[in-house]
Design a protein around this motif. Structure first.
Motif, PDB file in Angstrom:
ATOM      1  N   ALA A 121      23.110  60.770  57.602  1.00  0.00           N
ATOM      2  CA  ALA A 121      23.175  59.161  58.682  1.00  0.00           C
ATOM      3  C   ALA A 121      24.398  59.239  58.661  1.00  0.00           C
ATOM      4  O   ALA A 121      24.944  58.659  60.426  1.00  0.00           O
ATOM      5  CB  ALA A 121      22.544  58.798  57.897  1.00  0.00           C
ATOM      6  N   ILE A 122      25.722  59.293  58.212  1.00  0.00           N
ATOM      7  CA  ILE A 122      26.789  58.826  58.166  1.00  0.00           C
ATOM      8  C   ILE A 122      27.424  59.749  59.415  1.00  0.00           C
ATOM      9  O   ILE A 122      28.014  58.902  60.799  1.00  0.00           O
ATOM     10  CB  ILE A 122      27.689  59.201  56.868  1.00  0.00           C
ATOM     11  CG1 ILE A 122      27.783  58.110  56.125  1.00  0.00           C
ATOM     12  CG2 ILE A 122      29.869  59.243  57.696  1.00  0.00           C
ATOM     13  CD1 ILE A 122      28.213  58.932  54.789  1.00  0.00           C
ATOM     14  N   MET A 160      20.689  63.714  53.131  1.00  0.00           N
ATOM     15  CA  MET A 160      20.330  62.334  54.189  1.00  0.00           C
ATOM     16  C   MET A 160      21.379  61.661  54.342  1.00  0.00           C
ATOM     17  O   MET A 160      21.497  60.798  55.430  1.00  0.00           O
ATOM     18  CB  MET A 160      19.179  62.084  53.652  1.00  0.00           C
ATOM     19  CG  MET A 160      18.799  62.664  52.780  1.00  0.00           C
ATOM     20  SD  MET A 160      17.728  63.742  54.677  1.00  0.00           S
ATOM     21  CE  MET A 160      17.250  65.467  54.648  1.00  0.00           C
ATOM     22  N   SER A 178      25.187  60.831  62.436  1.00  0.00           N
ATOM     23  CA  SER A 178      25.116  60.527  63.144  1.00  0.00           C
ATOM     24  C   SER A 178      25.509  58.885  63.749  1.00  0.00           C
ATOM     25  O   SER A 178      25.909  59.284  64.721  1.00  0.00           O
ATOM     26  CB  SER A 178      23.366  60.283  62.781  1.00  0.00           C
ATOM     27  OG  SER A 178      22.606  60.923  62.295  1.00  0.00           O
ATOM     28  N   GLU A 210      19.109  63.551  48.568  1.00  0.00           N
ATOM     29  CA  GLU A 210      19.893  62.324  49.017  1.00  0.00           C
ATOM     30  C   GLU A 210      21.101  62.026  49.121  1.00  0.00           C
ATOM     31  O   GLU A 210      21.397  61.772  50.209  1.00  0.00           O
ATOM     32  CB  GLU A 210      20.008  61.598  47.934  1.00  0.00           C
ATOM     33  CG  GLU A 210      20.857  60.255  47.503  1.00  0.00           C
ATOM     34  CD  GLU A 210      20.131  58.926  47.014  1.00  0.00           C
ATOM     35  OE1 GLU A 210      19.235  59.264  46.219  1.00  0.00           O
ATOM     36  OE2 GLU A 210      20.701  58.330  46.974  1.00  0.00           O
ATOM     37  N   ARG A 264      17.401  66.850  43.733  1.00  0.00           N
ATOM     38  CA  ARG A 264      16.942  65.142  44.003  1.00  0.00           C
ATOM     39  C   ARG A 264      17.990  64.563  44.855  1.00  0.00           C
ATOM     40  O   ARG A 264      18.117  64.058  45.939  1.00  0.00           O
ATOM     41  CB  ARG A 264      15.841  64.391  43.715  1.00  0.00           C
ATOM     42  CG  ARG A 264      14.662  64.719  43.972  1.00  0.00           C
ATOM     43  CD  ARG A 264      13.572  64.293  42.164  1.00  0.00           C
ATOM     44  NE  ARG A 264      13.926  63.034  43.061  1.00  0.00           N
ATOM     45  CZ  ARG A 264      13.152  62.170  41.175  1.00  0.00           C
ATOM     46  NH1 ARG A 264      13.532  63.269  40.499  1.00  0.00           N
ATOM     47  NH2 ARG A 264      12.950  60.983  42.229  1.00  0.00           N
ATOM     48  N   ARG A 265      19.521  64.521  43.768  1.00  0.00           N
ATOM     49  CA  ARG A 265      19.789  63.766  44.054  1.00  0.00           C
ATOM     50  C   ARG A 265      20.858  64.674  45.089  1.00  0.00           C
ATOM     51  O   ARG A 265      21.133  63.911  45.571  1.00  0.00           O
ATOM     52  CB  ARG A 265      21.273  63.822  42.666  1.00  0.00           C
ATOM     53  CG  ARG A 265      21.040  63.079  41.869  1.00  0.00           C
ATOM     54  CD  ARG A 265      21.817  62.229  41.736  1.00  0.00           C
ATOM     55  NE  ARG A 265      21.535  61.143  40.683  1.00  0.00           N
ATOM     56  CZ  ARG A 265      21.993  60.639  39.828  1.00  0.00           C
ATOM     57  NH1 ARG A 265      22.651  61.364  39.087  1.00  0.00           N
ATOM     58  NH2 ARG A 265      21.744  59.711  38.720  1.00  0.00           N
TER      59      ARG A 265
END
Lengths: 294, 348, 326
Positions: free
Chosen positions: A34-35, A30, A37, A27, A23-24
């Motif tokens: 995001a950065i 993602m 994008s 994270e 999960r880390r």
């Protein structure tokens, strides 16, 4: 960034389980996306602006701003297109803004809720009509039989500007506190006087911001002008009853050319247009921030 | 009292707006200060550009011309959004009816060149109508195809894909080009046909002579059809086309002149002005894809008097501006035909 | 929205005293009348536009009927016209643009609301807005002269090298075609969609996300489970608005799409969209039927835009209603 998880007892065996590690990783992934994008967006902007500046800056000389567009195989600039664009956009504002403000006033002050919702829908739909359809509309009702003219071009652009300014005005009017109007009416001022002398002056800042943003959008519109003001003489003219050359249509034409000189003019004209649009947008921002005191 | 003032003001503003829009709507494209607006063919644009200052000096006519393609020229003059339209394609019977008493007058003569962008050839490309048709039908797709090799044994043809480029707007050059291909290839005539805008089965479309020229200059392996003035100005290499005399002709003044050498002594109708694929008797240098280009004028409009002057000047003194741009001056028979047609333009 | 109760009208308080200033009503009536005229005029204008488009399209509607929409033909020589190739082009370019733009827009919005410190977020947000402000004709110029050739020389060969077994990447690279047009549309949609998403994410109640974090979820899991789920209808509306923009874009698309007439599987091939075909062929239509057919395309375009617009508004309204009820 501190998640609750980080305050958990570090000796807790669940921390060493694969589940949490996966999960880390997700994270972090993602976060990277995001950065990425955001960087991509900034990168494209830099690329487009950079290309326009790099390719356009050389053609920006005194001649460029004072000579009209060249005929086949000659030298020239965009003086006539600049004048034409300025006149058409000015007329567009004169046509659109009074009507837009009146519609917004009607929606905010007079109309019943159902009529107001109806008008909101009308404005939103009008906003969604493609610019090219608006151009064909004006062509069909005015240009056919009478010829092109800058006024028709301005009317087409005004149809595009109307919903933008009306919506912006309506939002501003709604923010103005009812107590202002009620105090005025209680003092015996007529309703229309209240609206024009009390409410509107309070709203002027927001309306102006909306108009400036709409001008920035409309100044770059090409499609409506293609049908209403595209056949224009290669000379600086202020005769609004005939077609006038405009900056967007000039760029559109230059873009197609095989002649490198024409292409250079296209880049330079694009640079002028972008600078205008950007400066206008920044002005609107500064203005609205100043108004609300941020 | 104040409301009366405001009311009068509002009324006056409304009346003013009505008057302005009324005048804008009623103003004809040509006003009393002798200004004419025309649109259409990009083919004739280089020549018209030279005419604009000259006509201004000769008659004080303020001429405005913009390129939108022959189709738009026909549509524009039909809808009376301009004073005259320019088209390289003559009007069909339907279009003539729709135009409502327009005359079609030939006012310039030039040719459509076939420029290409193939590096390292080592010489000028030779091509014939059949091969050209097959390229645009999508049957020949590579520059090293046997059919092209056969016509060009001395050139080093690379293994490069052919990109045929065509006009995506309604174009008289397309009309001229497809007229030629339709007359040399029955397959082309039945599959694609002859018109200002056709359904090309393959290739890339671009707007205007400038557009197709632009694509060719940026794409290796591209070829297109564009009027020779554009090829010259952009320093394109264009192909030599095989004519009926068996020789390979170039779109120069001599090539065009020979192409029109077989016209009848007296030209009585536009259909006699078809000069593509000229017969063997035209000459060894006759260029097969030559064309007249026409001006379309309503016979009765407010600007008819000025347009009459313009067209008369164009077919006489205007012709002298042609040769440097590879427009061959009109043959005498065609000039005579033009005079007869100009007489039909009445004043209002 | 506020309507002032007319009982507060001037002179009302003086009713019955004979001192009603009747003259004042004239100003009110006139002003209201003018405002009403402007509003009615706007509604009438919308109707007039729709009517005129249908009116001009009538020769073609009469000739071809509804089958025009699914007929694949565009031949001015034989006067056979059909919209299918352009409906396909519009759908395909918009779909590609959306699939690319939505994740990127959400990514940007998340970056701006969750990851970036305020000092970085503000200028980046401004830059994204500036991207929205670039006129489409400038993007088209850049597309023809810079981006198209790059796509043809680098991107398309790259895709063909690694993914060439897919039919969508077959055929030869071309600087004008579906792929460059779709990518230009992506660049146009991203700023709008990301601005809307950013607004949405800022409005998600803090306590919901905090609750998720308290239960042990990672940052991303709380975003996925709470923020995105909460904002989903708004994102859908943003998607639809972006779609509407993509449908109607004529200028930039017509400059890079190559004006093709047929339906091709390959994304490298040329094609055309409804708006782009209207822009490139309307002025040159040489027969009534062709002009009518192009207007028929405009009518289809308007219908599609209208439906997208209305659905987006319905979603937003229902979203707001649910929010208010909660």
């Amino acid at each position: 960034m501190s998640t609750v998880a980080e305050t958990i007892d570090p000796y807790d065996i669940t921390l060493r389980s694969n589940g949490l590690r996966r999960r880390r990783i997700t994270e972090k992934l993602m976060g990277v996306l995001a950065i990425g994008s955001a960087l991509a967006a900034v990168g494209i902007l830099a690329l487009v602006l950079g290309t326009v500046i790099y390719k356009g800056i050389d053609a920006l000389d005194a001649d460029f701003f004072t000579q009209p567009r060249p005929l086949f195989g000659a030298e020239g600039g965009i003086a006539d297109a600049l004048v034409g664009s300025a006149l058409i956009v000015a007329m567009c504002v004169i046509f659109a803004v009074p009507v837009a403000v009146l519609v917004a006033i009607y929606m905010a002050e007079y109309a019943s809720p159902r009529v107001s919702v109806f008008l909101r829908i009308v404005l939103d739909v009008l906003n969604g009509v493609p610019a090219i359809v608006v151009g064909i509309f004006i062509f069909g009702i005015l240009v056919v039989g009478h010829g092109q003219s800058a006024i028709f071009g301005a009317l087409a652009l005004a149809i595009l500007m109307l919903p933008m300014v009306a919506r912006a005005t309506q939002e501003v009017l709604e923010v103005i506190p009812r107590s202002l109007r009620e105090a005025s009416l209680a003092l015996g001022v007529t309703k229309w006087r209240t609206t024009t002398s009390i409410v509107l002056p309070a709203a002027v800042g927001g309306i102006l911001t909306g108009v400036v943003i709409a001008v920035a959008r409309v100044a770059g519109e090409t499609a409506p002008l293609l049908f209403t003001s595209s056949i224009a003489a290669n000379q600086v003219s202020t005769d609004v009853f005939h077609a006038l050359p405009t900056l967007p249509v000039a760029i559109f034409t230059f873009a197609d050319s095989a002649d490198p000189a024409d292409q250079a003019r296209g880049w330079a004209a694009a640079l002028v247009l972008i600078v205008f649009v950007l400066v206008t947008n920044i002005l609107a921002k500064v203005f609205s921030r100043g108004r609300t005191g941020h | 009292m104040k409301k009366a003032l405001v009311a009068t003001f509002a009324l006056a503003a409304l009346v003013a707006i009505a008057l302005v829009s009324g005048r804008a709507a009623a103003a004809p494209a040509a006003t009393q200060d002798a200004s004419l607006t025309g649109t259409g063919s990009s083919f004739v644009f280089p020549l018209v550009s030279k005419w604009i200052p000259a006509v201004g000096q000769a008659y004080g006519i303020n001429l405005t011309y913009s390129l939108t393609g022959s189709g738009a020229g026909i549509a524009g003059v039909t809808a009376r959004t301009v004073d005259f339209g320019a088209s390289d394609a003559p009007l069909s019977a339907d279009q003539l009816t729709a135009c409502k008493s327009c005359v079609v007058i030939p006012w310039a003569l030039s040719a459509t060149s076939i420029p290409y962008n193939v590096p390292g050839l080592g010489g000028r490309l030779r091509i014939d109508g059949a091969t050209l048709s097959n390229i645009y039908l999508g049957k020949i797709t590579n520059w090293n195809d046997a059919a092209i090799k056969k016509l060009n044994p001395k050139l080093s043809l690379p293994n490069l894909k052919i990109t045929p480029v065509f006009r995506s707007d309604s174009s008289g050059t397309t009309y001229n080009f497809t007229e030629y291909l339709s007359s040399v290839s029955s397959e082309f005539r039945s599959k694609v046909g002859n018109n200002t805008a056709v359904n090309f089965p393959t290739g890339v479309g671009a707007r205007g002579s400038a557009g197709v020229a632009g694509v060719v200059s940026k794409t290796e392996g591209a070829l297109t059809y564009v009027d020779v003035a554009y090829s010259l100005t952009n320093h394109f290499t264009f192909a030599a086309i095989k004519n009926r005399a068996g020789a390979y002709a170039l779109p120069g003044l001599r090539g065009i002149k020979q192409a029109v050498s077989q016209l009848p002594k007296k030209v009585t109708s536009l259909s006699q002005l078809k000069i593509v694929d000229p017969p063997k008797s035209a000459g060894k240098q006759a260029y097969p894809i030559s064309t007249f280009t026409y001006v379309i004028v309503p016979t009765n409009s407010k600007s008819a008097g000025d347009v009459r002057k313009l067209v008369y000047w164009a077919v006489t003194q205007g012709q002298q501006f042609g040769p440097p741009l590879l427009f061959q001056p009109l043959p005498v028979t065609v000039q005579a035909f033009a005079y007869r047609e100009i007489k039909k333009i009445q004043g209002v | 929205m506020s309507t002032i109760d007319d009982s507060a009208a001037p002179g009302a308080g003086l009713a019955g005293t004979g001192l009603e200033r009747r003259g004042l009503r004239l100003g009110d009536t006139l002003f209201r009348g003018v405002a009403l005229a402007a509003s009615a005029g706007s509604a009438f204008l919308l109707g007039w536009i729709a009517f005129k488009v249908l009116d001009l399209a009538w020769p073609s509607i009469e000739e071809f009927g509804l089958s025009f929409i699914w007929t694949d033909a565009w031949d001015p020589v034989t006067e056979q016209f059909g919209a299918l190739a352009f409906v396909y082009g519009t759908a395909l370019t918009s779909a590609i643009a959306l699939v690319l733009a939505v994740p990127i827009s959400i990514g940007i919005a998340l970056f701006l609301t969750e990851l970036a410190p305020r000092r970085v977020a503000a200028p980046i947000a401004t830059m994204v807005e500036l991207l929205a402000a670039i006129p489409s004709v400038v993007l088209g110029l850049w597309g023809i002269l810079v981006f198209g050739p790059w796509v043809a020389q680098h991107l398309e060969p790259f895709l063909q090298n690694y993914l060439g077994f897919l039919p969508i990447f077959s055929g030869s690279p071309s600087q004008a075609g579906i792929l460059p047009a779709a990518l230009v549309l992506t660049i146009m949609i991203v700023p709008i969609a990301s601005a809307i998403c950013r607004e949405l994410f800022l409005r998600v109640p803090r306590d919901l996300t905090d609750g998720a974090l308290a239960l042990g979820s990672t940052r991303w899991e709380s975003i996925r489970g709470v923020t995105l789920a909460y904002a989903a209808p708004g994102i859908a509306a943003a998607v639809l608005l972006g779609l509407g923009r993509a449908f109607g874009e004529a200028i930039a698309v017509t400059q890079v799409i190559g004006g093709g007439n047929s339906i091709n599987v390959s994304w490298f091939a040329t094609g055309d969209t409804l708006a782009s075909r209207i822009a490139s062929q309307y002025q040159g239509a040489t027969s009534q039927l062709q002009a009518g057919s192009i207007l028929y395309l405009a009518a289809i375009l308007m219908a599609i835009s209208l439906v997208t617009n209305v659905v987006a508004q319905v979603i937003v309204r229902r979203f707001e209603k649910a929010r208010r009820a909660a």
